[in-house]
Design an enzyme around this catalytic site. Structure first.
Site, PDB file in Angstrom:
ATOM      1  N   ARG A  50      38.753  37.663  45.882  1.00 40.87           N
ATOM      2  CA  ARG A  50      39.796  36.795  45.298  1.00 40.87           C
ATOM      3  C   ARG A  50      39.227  35.424  44.981  1.00 40.87           C
ATOM      4  O   ARG A  50      39.886  34.398  45.183  1.00 40.87           O
ATOM      5  CB  ARG A  50      41.002  36.683  46.219  1.00 40.87           C
ATOM      6  N   SER A 109      51.409  39.026  46.364  1.00 41.40           N
ATOM      7  CA  SER A 109      50.798  38.762  47.669  1.00 41.40           C
ATOM      8  C   SER A 109      50.538  37.269  47.839  1.00 41.40           C
ATOM      9  O   SER A 109      49.794  36.682  47.058  1.00 41.40           O
ATOM     10  CB  SER A 109      49.490  39.540  47.808  1.00 41.40           C
ATOM     11  N   GLU A 125      46.681  33.032  49.105  1.00 42.40           N
ATOM     12  CA  GLU A 125      46.105  33.515  47.850  1.00 42.40           C
ATOM     13  C   GLU A 125      46.695  32.749  46.671  1.00 42.40           C
ATOM     14  O   GLU A 125      46.056  32.554  45.647  1.00 42.40           O
ATOM     15  CB  GLU A 125      46.377  35.008  47.698  1.00 42.40           C
TER      16      GLU A 125
END
Length: 338
Positions: free
Chosen positions: A164, A238, A334
């Site tokens: 990520r 998320s 995130e």
């Protein structure tokens, strides 16, 4: 034609549905428009914020500057025997690209079905799901340096992809605007069915010899069953990364929590399921005012109507602190916080 607007609500441009405003706003459909706008912004020393689908950020206050909504369209492909190069404009909706590739028999992105956002934002985040990451299919991207309006092509090595993560979230954060991305795909599929519930769902559908279209449909169905629709319930998917820890720390966690959900990683590391950690702390489906976690997936924070960004952020901080107190594992957001 480039149009510059003032005092614009950003509620329609972020999937959390947080109602904040921007001093200035412009939507970009072509690279010449972007060049013109960058010249204006640099000359006036405007603070810039670049938006794609607004699906990976949380506004906690108004933005005193210029918001650029990147809406550059277009998808093209070039086939060379089994190899396929697909190029898409940064404003293309990510799932539209996936559908284009799957519909044409171009394999590689089917596991990334139904991820929210746009093509231009995908390399920044190195989006991923169900055992596949963008870096696995990335070839290159075109971007403009904000300070100079100069065009540059970034290849795979330039982007320094991580979990990520990419160079655009680190050394080059806020310095470039991506306008197009090219992907290396194949007409010969190598399917990834071992991650998550894909294999079980295929069996439920009596599919023993799946195609990339089958994988795409199954992944989409799993995501729909777990995640709320941003058009009805504000969210950014998320909210936290799955934490990656070393073997020694994992063994410590495992000794206390033998059923911890985990996945082996290269380099003697282990990835833990953040959703499982959060759920074990009693947060799944928890409501706090106008925010909370989604009833089917503790990893997703939601706006239940009129939550402010500050409320969502405070709730995420409570989750981080509680998980750390119980497991000794520090969760990372995130979602980008602005």
């Amino acid at each position: 034609m480039l149009v510059l607007q003032e005092n614009i609500s950003l509620k329609p441009y972020n999937t959390f549905g947080v109602n904040v405003c921007s001093s200035f706003f412009a939507e970009i459909f072509t690279e010449p428009d972007l060049e013109e706008l960058l010249g204006m912004a640099v000359s006036s020393a405007q603070k810039l914020l670049v938006l794609g689908g607004g699906s990976n950020l949380l506004f906690t206050k108004d933005f005193d500057g210029l918001v650029l909504k990147i809406s550059i369209p277009g998808i093209s492909s070039k086939v060379d025997q089994d190899n396929v190069m697909v190029t898409a404009g940064a404003g293309v909706v990510w799932n539209d690209l996936v559908n284009y590739c799957v519909g044409n028999g171009f394999a590689g992105v089917e596991n990334l079905s139904l991820i929210p956002g746009t093509v231009g934002a995908a390399p920044i985040q190195n989006i991923g799901a169900y055992g596949v990451e963008l870096k696995d299919v990335f070839h290159s991207c075109t971007a403009y340096e904000i300070a100079t309006a100069e065009k540059r092509v970034f290849n795979f090595e330039d982007c320094r992809f991580g979990y990520r993560d990419s160079i655009f979230k680190n050394e080059l954060k806020g310095r470039y605007i991506i306008t197009a991305v090219s992907f290396k795909l194949s007409r010969h599929a190598v399917l990834h069915t071992q991650y998550g519930a894909i294999q079980a769902e295929l069996l439920n559908r009596n599919i023993t010899n799946p195609t990339i279209a089958d994988i795409s449909k199954v992944v989409s169905a799993i995501r729909v069953s777990k995640l709320p629709d941003p058009s009805t319930i504000g969210n950014a998917g998320s909210f936290f990364k799955n934490p990656v820890i070393d073997q020694a720390q994992f063994e410590s966690v495992l000794a206390k929590f033998p059923d911890v959900v985990h996945y082996p990683m290269p380099g003697d590391q282990v990835k833990l399921a953040a959703g499982w950690l959060i759920e074990q702390c009693g947060f799944k489906g928890k409501v706090a005012g106008q925010t909370g976690t989604w009833k089917n997936q503790a990893l997703v924070l939601v706006n239940l109507g009129s939550a402010t960004g500050q409320e969502v952020y405070a709730f995420s901080e409570e989750i981080i602190n509680t998980v750390y107190a119980k497991f000794g594992v520090k969760l990372e957001r995130e979602v980008n916080i602005l």
